[in-house]
Motif scaffolding. Structure first.
Motif, PDB file in Angstrom:
ATOM      1  N   PHE A   1       0.831  -1.207   0.000  1.00 58.60           N
ATOM      2  CA  PHE A   1       0.000   0.000   0.000  1.00 58.60           C
ATOM      3  C   PHE A   1       0.864   1.255   0.000  1.00 58.60           C
ATOM      4  CE2 PHE A   1      -2.079   3.371   2.512  1.00 58.60           C
ATOM      5  CZ  PHE A   1      -3.188   3.604   1.716  1.00 58.60           C
ATOM      6  N   ASP A   2       1.885   1.272   0.851  1.00 53.60           N
ATOM      7  CA  ASP A   2       2.766   2.440   0.945  1.00 53.60           C
ATOM      8  C   ASP A   2       3.459   2.711  -0.384  1.00 53.60           C
ATOM      9  OD1 ASP A   2       1.986   2.392   3.555  1.00 53.60           O
ATOM     10  OD2 ASP A   2       3.940   1.865   4.394  1.00 53.60           O
ATOM     11  N   THR A   3       3.955   1.653  -1.003  1.00 57.22           N
ATOM     12  CA  THR A   3       4.648   1.806  -2.280  1.00 57.22           C
ATOM     13  C   THR A   3       3.694   2.305  -3.361  1.00 57.22           C
ATOM     14  OG1 THR A   3       6.112  -0.037  -1.678  1.00 57.22           O
ATOM     15  CG2 THR A   3       6.115   0.651  -3.973  1.00 57.22           C
ATOM     16  N   LEU A   4       2.491   1.769  -3.372  1.00 53.57           N
ATOM     17  CA  LEU A   4       1.497   2.220  -4.355  1.00 53.57           C
ATOM     18  C   LEU A   4       1.181   3.699  -4.173  1.00 53.57           C
ATOM     19  CD1 LEU A   4      -0.497   1.650  -6.621  1.00 53.57           C
ATOM     20  CD2 LEU A   4      -2.168   0.928  -4.887  1.00 53.57           C
ATOM     21  N   CYS A   5       1.025   4.121  -2.927  1.00 60.07           N
ATOM     22  CA  CYS A   5       0.736   5.540  -2.655  1.00 60.07           C
ATOM     23  C   CYS A   5       1.870   6.435  -3.155  1.00 60.07           C
ATOM     24  CB  CYS A   5       0.513   5.753  -1.164  1.00 60.07           C
ATOM     25  SG  CYS A   5      -1.056   5.108  -0.539  1.00 60.07           S
ATOM     26  N   ILE A   6       3.099   5.992  -2.960  1.00 61.11           N
ATOM     27  CA  ILE A   6       4.252   6.756  -3.434  1.00 61.11           C
ATOM     28  C   ILE A   6       4.245   6.844  -4.955  1.00 61.11           C
ATOM     29  CG2 ILE A   6       6.776   6.728  -3.624  1.00 61.11           C
ATOM     30  CD1 ILE A   6       6.814   5.535  -0.762  1.00 61.11           C
ATOM     31  N   PHE A   7       3.972   5.721  -5.606  1.00 69.24           N
ATOM     32  CA  PHE A   7       3.897   5.715  -7.076  1.00 69.24           C
ATOM     33  C   PHE A   7       2.785   6.645  -7.568  1.00 69.24           C
ATOM     34  CE2 PHE A   7       6.294   2.286  -9.419  1.00 69.24           C
ATOM     35  CZ  PHE A   7       7.244   2.076  -8.427  1.00 69.24           C
ATOM     36  N   GLN A   8       1.626   6.562  -6.938  1.00 66.19           N
ATOM     37  CA  GLN A   8       0.505   7.410  -7.341  1.00 66.19           C
ATOM     38  C   GLN A   8       0.860   8.888  -7.210  1.00 66.19           C
ATOM     39  OE1 GLN A   8      -2.374   5.803  -4.586  1.00 66.19           O
ATOM     40  NE2 GLN A   8      -3.456   4.683  -6.196  1.00 66.19           N
ATOM     41  N   ASP A   9       1.512   9.218  -6.132  1.00 66.44           N
ATOM     42  CA  ASP A   9       1.843  10.618  -5.872  1.00 66.44           C
ATOM     43  C   ASP A   9       2.884  11.148  -6.853  1.00 66.44           C
ATOM     44  OD1 ASP A   9       1.634  12.968  -3.979  1.00 66.44           O
ATOM     45  OD2 ASP A   9       3.778  12.566  -3.816  1.00 66.44           O
ATOM     46  N   VAL A  10       3.943  10.394  -7.067  1.00 64.16           N
ATOM     47  CA  VAL A  10       5.040  10.864  -7.916  1.00 64.16           C
ATOM     48  C   VAL A  10       4.665  10.821  -9.393  1.00 64.16           C
ATOM     49  CG1 VAL A  10       7.428  10.442  -8.630  1.00 64.16           C
ATOM     50  CG2 VAL A  10       6.784  10.174  -6.220  1.00 64.16           C
ATOM     51  N   LEU A  11       3.976   9.763  -9.814  1.00 64.94           N
ATOM     52  CA  LEU A  11       3.641   9.600 -11.226  1.00 64.94           C
ATOM     53  C   LEU A  11       2.339  10.300 -11.608  1.00 64.94           C
ATOM     54  CD1 LEU A  11       4.600   5.843 -11.720  1.00 64.94           C
ATOM     55  CD2 LEU A  11       5.999   7.880 -12.154  1.00 64.94           C
ATOM     56  N   GLY A  12       1.556  10.699 -10.584  1.00 67.69           N
ATOM     57  CA  GLY A  12       0.321  11.415 -10.861  1.00 67.69           C
ATOM     58  C   GLY A  12      -0.751  10.564 -11.502  1.00 67.69           C
ATOM     59  N   GLU A  13      -0.764   9.267 -11.174  1.00 67.96           N
ATOM     60  CA  GLU A  13      -1.740   8.342 -11.739  1.00 67.96           C
ATOM     61  C   GLU A  13      -2.411   7.546 -10.623  1.00 67.96           C
ATOM     62  OE1 GLU A  13      -0.036   5.805 -14.699  1.00 67.96           O
ATOM     63  OE2 GLU A  13       1.241   7.400 -15.519  1.00 67.96           O
ATOM     64  N   LYS A  14      -3.714   7.292 -10.750  1.00 66.72           N
ATOM     65  CA  LYS A  14      -4.427   6.503  -9.756  1.00 66.72           C
ATOM     66  C   LYS A  14      -4.084   5.020  -9.849  1.00 66.72           C
ATOM     67  CE  LYS A  14      -8.520   9.253  -8.685  1.00 66.72           C
ATOM     68  NZ  LYS A  14     -10.007   9.276  -8.621  1.00 66.72           N
ATOM     69  N   THR A  15      -3.823   4.544 -11.070  1.00 72.04           N
ATOM     70  CA  THR A  15      -3.548   3.107 -11.278  1.00 72.04           C
ATOM     71  C   THR A  15      -2.229   2.935 -12.024  1.00 72.04           C
ATOM     72  OG1 THR A  15      -4.911   3.177 -13.282  1.00 72.04           O
ATOM     73  CG2 THR A  15      -5.980   2.455 -11.239  1.00 72.04           C
ATOM     74  N   PRO A  16      -1.127   3.329 -11.408  1.00 77.02           N
ATOM     75  CA  PRO A  16       0.159   3.287 -12.115  1.00 77.02           C
ATOM     76  C   PRO A  16       0.605   1.889 -12.510  1.00 77.02           C
ATOM     77  CG  PRO A  16       0.500   3.673  -9.772  1.00 77.02           C
ATOM     78  CD  PRO A  16      -0.963   3.803 -10.012  1.00 77.02           C
ATOM     79  N   MET A  17       0.124   0.856 -11.810  1.00 75.04           N
ATOM     80  CA  MET A  17       0.581  -0.497 -12.103  1.00 75.04           C
ATOM     81  C   MET A  17      -0.261  -1.189 -13.171  1.00 75.04           C
ATOM     82  SD  MET A  17       3.233  -0.354 -10.464  1.00 75.04           S
ATOM     83  CE  MET A  17       3.831  -1.980 -10.922  1.00 75.04           C
ATOM     84  N   PHE A  18      -1.176  -0.446 -13.791  1.00 75.94           N
ATOM     85  CA  PHE A  18      -1.882  -0.989 -14.953  1.00 75.94           C
ATOM     86  C   PHE A  18      -0.955  -1.058 -16.167  1.00 75.94           C
ATOM     87  CE2 PHE A  18      -6.729  -0.411 -14.184  1.00 75.94           C
ATOM     88  CZ  PHE A  18      -6.629  -1.290 -13.110  1.00 75.94           C
ATOM     89  N   ALA A  19       0.170  -0.361 -16.074  1.00 70.94           N
ATOM     90  CA  ALA A  19       1.185  -0.406 -17.134  1.00 70.94           C
ATOM     91  C   ALA A  19       2.511  -0.796 -16.500  1.00 70.94           C
ATOM     92  CB  ALA A  19       1.292   0.955 -17.827  1.00 70.94           C
ATOM     93  N   PRO A  20       2.630  -2.048 -16.029  1.00 70.10           N
ATOM     94  CA  PRO A  20       3.792  -2.458 -15.231  1.00 70.10           C
ATOM     95  C   PRO A  20       5.118  -2.433 -15.971  1.00 70.10           C
ATOM     96  CG  PRO A  20       2.465  -4.361 -15.826  1.00 70.10           C
ATOM     97  CD  PRO A  20       1.672  -3.156 -16.208  1.00 70.10           C
TER      98      PRO A  20
END
Length: 284
Positions: free
Chosen positions: A25-44
């Motif tokens: 969860f923490d890593t996902l939140c960091i990715f969302q914040d930095v990349l500006g995307e709600k679902t950044p791992m839809f494009a792994p």
């Protein structure tokens, strides 16, 4: 450049080593914040730019050292609203949404369409601002002593476009209290940790301000003082509403009874733990 999948796995592994059980969860939140995307791992397999990779790794490293995720992101959601947070202000927590629900229920049950509400020890302003957003015609006051927290309070008022009165001062300042009267509801999530609690804090909680955490040797100093001194600022029929810590419900109820409050209702949070109390002033 590294793929999102690889970077996510490496950051998650790093954060896991700190002992947290929310590394994904923490890593996902960091990715969302930095990349500006709600679902950044839809494009792994998408590559992360070197600049963003550097920021993500730095944030993951800080999180692995125990720094609060909320401080690292600089903003956190509470009751569906966003609040700026950082060093010097208490982080809004889901448990406190129980207090919001209890106040809203009081307003519905008693037909309080335009209540006058005071939020004592307001911190980030999450309680005061949320109540104003949920009850637009309410007249809401927020009082906070800490310079740093007050800065976040003002910023969050602007962020949420909330028309409330903010006061920078001590809730135990007699001049402040005497100027604020005739409230329908006084609400507070005051410091309630005991000395033993303070001595055994989780690492990430140690980053939060002690001023917003420590409630005296038994954690009840603020409840005793607020209940006694702010009672006179309530209208007859008005309500005093508190959040408190685990196992403190009987003590808080006793304090309310000793100060002639009646119709006391204790509510449980989503974890089925007694978390809030509401009590009515039926005598002048």
């Amino acid at each position: 450049m590294v793929s999102r999948r690889q970077l996510f796995a490496e950051c998650c592994s790093l954060i896991e080593k700190s002992g947290t059980d929310s590394a994904d969860f923490d890593t996902l939140c960091i990715f969302q914040d930095v990349l500006g995307e709600k679902t950044p791992m839809f494009a792994p397999e998408k590559e992360v730019s070197e600049a963003n990779e550097k920021i993500i790794r730095e944030l993951a490293e800080k999180r692995s050292q125990g720094q609060p995720l909320q401080y690292l992101l600089g903003e956190w959601e509470f009751y569906g609203y966003n609040f700026k947070v950082g060093e010097g202000v208490l982080i809004p927590r889901p448990d406190t949404e129980t207090l919001i629900e209890q106040v809203l229920d009081i307003c519905r049950t008693n037909g309080l369409v335009s209540p006058k509400i005071a939020d004592l020890c307001s911190g980030s302003g999450c309680i005061a601002i949320t109540l104003k957003k949920e009850i637009p015609s309410a007249d809401v006051y927020a009082i906070e002593l800490s310079d740093k927290a007050f800065g976040y309070l003002r910023e969050n008022v602007r962020l949420n476009n909330a028309d409330i009165t903010v006061i920078h001062g001590d809730v135990f300042d007699i001049h402040i209290r005497e100027d604020l009267t005739d409230f329908d509801i006084i609400v507070s999530n005051p410091p309630y940790l005991t000395q033993e609690d303070m001595d055994t804090l989780q690492t990430e909680v140690t980053y939060e301000p002690a001023l917003a955490l420590f409630g005296g040797s038994d954690g009840l100093d603020f409840y005793r003082n607020i209940t006694k001194t702010w009672r006179r600022s309530l209208k007859k029929g008005g309500w005093l509403c508190y959040e408190y810590g685990f196992g403190q419900h009987d003590d808080v109820k006793k304090i309310l009874l000793e100060n002639k409050f009646e119709n006391i209702t204790l509510c449980r949070d989503l974890g089925n733990i007694f978390r809030t109390a509401a009590a009515q002033k039926t005598e002048v």
